[in-house]
Design a protein around this motif. Structure first.
Motif, PDB file in Angstrom:
ATOM      1  N   ALA A   1      12.206 -22.187  -7.873  1.00  0.00           N
ATOM      2  CA  ALA A   1      12.929 -21.577  -9.019  1.00  0.00           C
ATOM      3  C   ALA A   1      13.970 -20.251  -8.487  1.00  0.00           C
ATOM      4  O   ALA A   1      15.442 -20.301  -8.808  1.00  0.00           O
ATOM      5  CB  ALA A   1      12.507 -21.713 -10.587  1.00  0.00           C
ATOM      6  N   VAL A   2      13.343 -19.350  -8.103  1.00  0.00           N
ATOM      7  CA  VAL A   2      13.179 -18.048  -7.295  1.00  0.00           C
ATOM      8  C   VAL A   2      13.313 -17.378  -6.569  1.00  0.00           C
ATOM      9  O   VAL A   2      14.704 -17.218  -5.880  1.00  0.00           O
ATOM     10  CB  VAL A   2      13.527 -17.099  -8.412  1.00  0.00           C
ATOM     11  CG1 VAL A   2      13.718 -15.439  -8.072  1.00  0.00           C
ATOM     12  CG2 VAL A   2      13.811 -17.211 -10.494  1.00  0.00           C
ATOM     13  N   SER A   3      12.223 -17.931  -6.296  1.00  0.00           N
ATOM     14  CA  SER A   3      11.830 -17.332  -4.832  1.00  0.00           C
ATOM     15  C   SER A   3      12.105 -18.885  -3.581  1.00  0.00           C
ATOM     16  O   SER A   3      12.864 -19.737  -4.398  1.00  0.00           O
ATOM     17  CB  SER A   3      10.413 -17.031  -4.441  1.00  0.00           C
ATOM     18  OG  SER A   3       9.842 -16.407  -5.259  1.00  0.00           O
ATOM     19  N   PHE A   4      12.309 -18.689  -2.181  1.00  0.00           N
ATOM     20  CA  PHE A   4      12.769 -19.707  -0.998  1.00  0.00           C
ATOM     21  C   PHE A   4      12.036 -20.904  -2.331  1.00  0.00           C
ATOM     22  O   PHE A   4      10.537 -21.100  -2.309  1.00  0.00           O
ATOM     23  CB  PHE A   4      11.965 -19.028  -0.359  1.00  0.00           C
ATOM     24  CG  PHE A   4      10.828 -18.982  -0.021  1.00  0.00           C
ATOM     25  CD1 PHE A   4      10.214 -20.775   0.400  1.00  0.00           C
ATOM     26  CD2 PHE A   4      10.247 -18.386   0.697  1.00  0.00           C
ATOM     27  CE1 PHE A   4       8.604 -20.509   1.059  1.00  0.00           C
ATOM     28  CE2 PHE A   4       8.709 -18.013   0.776  1.00  0.00           C
ATOM     29  CZ  PHE A   4       8.352 -19.593   0.937  1.00  0.00           C
ATOM     30  N   PRO A   5      12.850 -22.090  -1.860  1.00  0.00           N
ATOM     31  CA  PRO A   5      12.059 -22.906  -2.473  1.00  0.00           C
ATOM     32  C   PRO A   5      11.054 -23.795  -1.667  1.00  0.00           C
ATOM     33  O   PRO A   5      11.319 -24.408  -0.485  1.00  0.00           O
ATOM     34  CB  PRO A   5      13.787 -24.227  -2.346  1.00  0.00           C
ATOM     35  CG  PRO A   5      14.553 -23.664  -1.492  1.00  0.00           C
ATOM     36  CD  PRO A   5      13.852 -22.468  -1.262  1.00  0.00           C
ATOM     37  N   LEU A   6      11.082 -25.213  -2.390  1.00  0.00           N
ATOM     38  CA  LEU A   6       8.927 -26.095  -1.896  1.00  0.00           C
ATOM     39  C   LEU A   6       9.530 -26.028  -0.303  1.00  0.00           C
ATOM     40  O   LEU A   6       8.740 -26.636   0.270  1.00  0.00           O
ATOM     41  CB  LEU A   6       9.118 -26.047  -3.190  1.00  0.00           C
ATOM     42  CG  LEU A   6       8.194 -25.972  -3.373  1.00  0.00           C
ATOM     43  CD1 LEU A   6       8.020 -26.872  -4.980  1.00  0.00           C
ATOM     44  CD2 LEU A   6       6.892 -25.087  -3.488  1.00  0.00           C
TER      45      LEU A   6
ATOM     46  N   GLU B   1       4.051 -25.259 -11.225  1.00  0.00           N
ATOM     47  CA  GLU B   1       2.762 -24.304 -11.543  1.00  0.00           C
ATOM     48  C   GLU B   1       2.137 -23.481 -10.523  1.00  0.00           C
ATOM     49  O   GLU B   1       3.045 -24.048  -9.113  1.00  0.00           O
ATOM     50  CB  GLU B   1       1.351 -25.969 -12.100  1.00  0.00           C
ATOM     51  CG  GLU B   1       1.828 -26.008 -13.201  1.00  0.00           C
ATOM     52  CD  GLU B   1       2.603 -25.309 -14.440  1.00  0.00           C
ATOM     53  OE1 GLU B   1       1.543 -24.368 -14.448  1.00  0.00           O
ATOM     54  OE2 GLU B   1       3.274 -25.617 -14.950  1.00  0.00           O
ATOM     55  N   TYR B   2       1.454 -22.683 -10.120  1.00  0.00           N
ATOM     56  CA  TYR B   2       0.747 -21.983  -9.480  1.00  0.00           C
ATOM     57  C   TYR B   2       2.474 -21.511  -8.289  1.00  0.00           C
ATOM     58  O   TYR B   2       2.949 -21.048  -8.920  1.00  0.00           O
ATOM     59  CB  TYR B   2      -0.173 -22.642  -8.610  1.00  0.00           C
ATOM     60  CG  TYR B   2      -1.164 -23.629  -8.676  1.00  0.00           C
ATOM     61  CD1 TYR B   2      -2.110 -22.948  -9.807  1.00  0.00           C
ATOM     62  CD2 TYR B   2      -1.553 -24.223  -9.094  1.00  0.00           C
ATOM     63  CE1 TYR B   2      -3.100 -23.600 -10.483  1.00  0.00           C
ATOM     64  CE2 TYR B   2      -2.681 -25.416  -9.992  1.00  0.00           C
ATOM     65  CZ  TYR B   2      -3.226 -24.831 -10.203  1.00  0.00           C
ATOM     66  OH  TYR B   2      -4.388 -25.145 -11.517  1.00  0.00           O
ATOM     67  N   CYS B   3       1.851 -22.047  -7.336  1.00  0.00           N
ATOM     68  CA  CYS B   3       3.392 -20.751  -6.185  1.00  0.00           C
ATOM     69  C   CYS B   3       4.092 -21.981  -6.278  1.00  0.00           C
ATOM     70  O   CYS B   3       5.908 -21.186  -6.995  1.00  0.00           O
ATOM     71  CB  CYS B   3       2.822 -21.037  -5.426  1.00  0.00           C
ATOM     72  SG  CYS B   3       1.242 -21.920  -4.672  1.00  0.00           S
ATOM     73  N   GLY B   4       4.670 -23.491  -6.973  1.00  0.00           N
ATOM     74  CA  GLY B   4       6.054 -23.578  -7.626  1.00  0.00           C
ATOM     75  C   GLY B   4       6.327 -22.600  -9.007  1.00  0.00           C
ATOM     76  O   GLY B   4       7.469 -23.427  -9.364  1.00  0.00           O
ATOM     77  N   ARG B   5       5.685 -21.964  -9.444  1.00  0.00           N
ATOM     78  CA  ARG B   5       6.133 -21.687 -10.554  1.00  0.00           C
ATOM     79  C   ARG B   5       7.539 -20.912 -10.617  1.00  0.00           C
ATOM     80  O   ARG B   5       8.790 -20.216 -11.546  1.00  0.00           O
ATOM     81  CB  ARG B   5       5.211 -20.364 -11.598  1.00  0.00           C
ATOM     82  CG  ARG B   5       5.748 -20.175 -12.910  1.00  0.00           C
ATOM     83  CD  ARG B   5       5.625 -20.899 -13.832  1.00  0.00           C
ATOM     84  NE  ARG B   5       4.598 -20.821 -14.100  1.00  0.00           N
ATOM     85  CZ  ARG B   5       3.965 -20.809 -15.398  1.00  0.00           C
ATOM     86  NH1 ARG B   5       4.318 -19.673 -15.874  1.00  0.00           N
ATOM     87  NH2 ARG B   5       2.751 -20.846 -16.237  1.00  0.00           N
ATOM     88  N   CYS B   6       7.513 -20.024  -9.449  1.00  0.00           N
ATOM     89  CA  CYS B   6       8.952 -19.471  -8.702  1.00  0.00           C
ATOM     90  C   CYS B   6       9.296 -19.856  -7.588  1.00  0.00           C
ATOM     91  O   CYS B   6       9.871 -19.561  -7.205  1.00  0.00           O
ATOM     92  CB  CYS B   6       7.923 -18.228  -8.407  1.00  0.00           C
ATOM     93  SG  CYS B   6       7.144 -16.801  -9.238  1.00  0.00           S
ATOM     94  N   HIS B   7       8.011 -20.688  -6.413  1.00  0.00           N
ATOM     95  CA  HIS B   7       9.278 -20.796  -5.830  1.00  0.00           C
ATOM     96  C   HIS B   7       9.357 -22.778  -5.828  1.00  0.00           C
ATOM     97  O   HIS B   7       9.000 -23.431  -6.835  1.00  0.00           O
ATOM     98  CB  HIS B   7       8.473 -21.059  -4.322  1.00  0.00           C
ATOM     99  CG  HIS B   7       7.658 -20.291  -3.432  1.00  0.00           C
ATOM    100  ND1 HIS B   7       8.908 -19.077  -2.992  1.00  0.00           N
ATOM    101  CD2 HIS B   7       6.205 -19.251  -3.804  1.00  0.00           C
ATOM    102  CE1 HIS B   7       7.821 -18.077  -2.374  1.00  0.00           C
ATOM    103  NE2 HIS B   7       6.520 -18.054  -3.306  1.00  0.00           N
TER     104      HIS B   7
ATOM    105  N   ALA C   1      18.820 -20.270  -8.734  1.00  0.00           N
ATOM    106  CA  ALA C   1      18.267 -19.318  -9.666  1.00  0.00           C
ATOM    107  C   ALA C   1      18.892 -18.356 -10.931  1.00  0.00           C
ATOM    108  O   ALA C   1      18.499 -18.042 -11.346  1.00  0.00           O
ATOM    109  CB  ALA C   1      17.530 -18.115  -9.054  1.00  0.00           C
ATOM    110  N   ASP C   2      19.974 -19.460 -11.035  1.00  0.00           N
ATOM    111  CA  ASP C   2      21.251 -19.252 -12.083  1.00  0.00           C
ATOM    112  C   ASP C   2      20.595 -19.307 -13.381  1.00  0.00           C
ATOM    113  O   ASP C   2      19.519 -20.799 -13.245  1.00  0.00           O
ATOM    114  CB  ASP C   2      22.731 -19.277 -11.553  1.00  0.00           C
ATOM    115  CG  ASP C   2      22.983 -18.362 -11.415  1.00  0.00           C
ATOM    116  OD1 ASP C   2      23.307 -17.117 -10.783  1.00  0.00           O
ATOM    117  OD2 ASP C   2      24.649 -18.591 -11.337  1.00  0.00           O
ATOM    118  N   VAL C   3      20.495 -18.621 -14.263  1.00  0.00           N
ATOM    119  CA  VAL C   3      19.860 -19.098 -15.801  1.00  0.00           C
ATOM    120  C   VAL C   3      20.728 -19.584 -16.353  1.00  0.00           C
ATOM    121  O   VAL C   3      21.710 -18.413 -16.860  1.00  0.00           O
ATOM    122  CB  VAL C   3      18.701 -18.589 -16.678  1.00  0.00           C
ATOM    123  CG1 VAL C   3      18.032 -19.052 -17.453  1.00  0.00           C
ATOM    124  CG2 VAL C   3      17.324 -18.418 -14.827  1.00  0.00           C
ATOM    125  N   VAL C   4      20.847 -20.841 -17.070  1.00  0.00           N
ATOM    126  CA  VAL C   4      22.251 -21.113 -18.034  1.00  0.00           C
ATOM    127  C   VAL C   4      21.115 -20.817 -19.186  1.00  0.00           C
ATOM    128  O   VAL C   4      19.936 -21.376 -19.319  1.00  0.00           O
ATOM    129  CB  VAL C   4      22.174 -22.595 -18.672  1.00  0.00           C
ATOM    130  CG1 VAL C   4      23.067 -22.740 -19.572  1.00  0.00           C
ATOM    131  CG2 VAL C   4      23.504 -22.450 -16.911  1.00  0.00           C
TER     132      VAL C   4
END
Lengths: 202, 126
Positions: A159-164, A151-157, B27-30
Motif C-alpha cells: 500500500a505505502v511501503s515497498f510492494p509484496l 493483513e499483518y505485513c500487508g497492511r503497509c507493504h 500510495a496516493d490516496v483518493v
C-alpha cells in the motif's frame, strides 16, 4: 497563422506525452506528468502549484525502477536525504527499537527477517502492537495468504511501503546457513545494504 | 495446499496488474466519499510528499489517522474545525484550506482508494 496553429497543437500534445525521466546508474526512472497520470484532472488550474515526484526524488537513493515510489526510503532517511518530523507535540515519546525477529514458518522460501529498527524510525509501536502483532516472537499466526490480502505485513507493504512482489527483501535468511534460533535475535540487528545492493537469498 | 493458495493469489494479482496499473504515484490516496456529490473534484492525498516531511507516526499515531483507507470520516466541516487534514492545513504547519484545488485535484469519477498496489519488474523477486 496556420504554422503557429500547428506549432501550438504540437506543443499542446507534447505536454501530454512528455514524461519526466531520470537516469541513475544506467537505470531509467519514469514519473508520469500530473496531466497524464489518469489521476489528476488536467483541467485543474492549481496543477502546477503541486510538486512533481521527479523533482523531489531526482537525487534520492533509488529503489528498482517501477517498484513502489522507486525510492529507497530507509536509506533516504538514514543517510539524511530527508529528515521528516517525528512529532508535532513536544511531549510525545519517541521510541526506536533495534531488535530483529526471524520468522521461520515460510515453507521452502528463505526465512523472514523483520527489523524493528527500520520500522520504528518511521512508526510508533502502537501502529503494530498489539492489533497486528503480539509482543512475543512466534505468537502471531502470520501467513502469506493474509499478507497478500492486506493483513499483518500487508497492511503497509503493498500500500505505502515497498510492494509484496519484493519477496526476497522480507524472505532474506537462508535456512541451511542460519546458525542459532529463530525468533528474537541478539541486538544489534542486521544493517541492510541499500536495496539495489542487497543480496538475493535463495 | 498453502502453496496453491499463494500461487492463485499471486496469479490473480499479476493477472490484474496490467488492468489496474494506473500511472499515478504509488500510495496516493483518493478520497471521494462526499466531494463529488457536493460538486467538488475528488481529493488526492499524496503519501510520498508528506512522508518526506513527516514520519508515519505523526499522522497515524499522534494525529490518530486510522491506517485503512475510508475508515476516517473526513469532511470539509471537520477540516475547517481543525481536525484531520485541518490539523496541519491551518496556515501554521501548512497552507490553509482556501487553496481548494490543491487538495481537490482528482479526475471526476475516481473511487475512494489507494493507488499503486502491487507492481513488479525488479530483480529482487521470486
Amino acid at each position: 497563422m496556420k504554422r503557429w496553429f500547428f506549432a501550438g497543437v504540437v506543443l499542446w500534445i507534447s505536454t501530454f506525452t512528455a514524461t519526466a525521466e531520470v537516469i541513475d546508474n544506467g537505470r531509467k526512472y519514469v514519473w508520469e506528468p500530473f496531466d497524464a497520470d489518469f489521476l489528476h484532472d488536467p483541467a485543474n488550474p492549481a496543477l502546477d502549484e503541486l510538486q512533481h515526484p521527479e523533482e523531489a526524488f531526482r537525487n534520492f537513493p533509488k529503489d528498482t525502477p517501477t517498484i513502489g515510489n522507486q525510492v529507497d526510503w530507509v536509506r533516504a532517511l538514514e543517510q539524511g536525504f530527508i529528515n521528516p518530523r517525528t512529532n508535532l507535540f513536544p511531549d510525545t515519546e519517541i521510541e526506536v527499537l533495534d531488535l530483529d525477529i526471524i520468522m521461520p514458518d515460510t515453507a521452502d522460501m528463505p526465512m523472514v527477517r523483520f527489523p524493528h529498527r527500520a520500522h520504528t524510525q518511521w512508526l510508533d509501536c502502537s501502529n503494530c502492537h498489539d492489533h497486528l502483532f503480539a509482543r512475543e516472537a512466534g505468537a502471531t499466526p502470520v501467513n502469506m495468504f493474509s499478507i497478500l490480502s492486506g493483513e499483518y505485513c500487508g497492511r503497509c507493504h503493498g500500500a505505502v511501503s515497498f510492494p509484496l512482489t519484493e519477496c526476497r527483501r522480507c524472505h532474506s535468511v537462508n535456512r541451511s546457513r542460519f546458525r542459532g534460533k529463530p525468533g528474537a535475535q541478539q541486538p544489534p540487528g542486521r544493517i541492510y545494504e541499500p536495496v539495489l545492493e542487497q543480496p538475493i537469498v535463495r | 495446499m498453502i502453496h496453491r493458495f499463494v500461487l492463485v493469489a499471486l496469479l490473480t494479482l499479476f493477472g490484474l496488474a496490467p488492468l489496474t496499473a494506473a500511472h499515478a504515484e504509488y500510495a496516493d490516496v483518493v478520497l471521494n466519499r462526499y466531494a463529488e456529490k457536493n460538486g467538488m473534484r475528488p481529493v488526492i492525498y499524496p503519501h510520498w510528499f508528506h512522508r518526506i516531511r513527516f514520519r508515519c507516526k505523526v499522522c497515524h499515531f499522534e494525529l490518530g489517522f486510522e491506517m485503512r483507507v475510508g475508515s476516517n470520516d473526513i469532511t470539509m466541516g471537520k477540516i475547517i474545525d481543525g481536525q484531520y487534514c485541518g490539523m496541519c492545513h491551518n496556515g501554521e504547519i501548512a497552507w490553509s484550506v482556501e487553496h481548494c484545488d490543491r487538495c481537490h485535484s482528482g479526475l471526476p469519477g475516481l473511487k475512494t482508494g489507494i493507488q499503486g498496489g502491487h507492481k513488479t519488474g525488479g530483480p529482487g523477486i521470486w
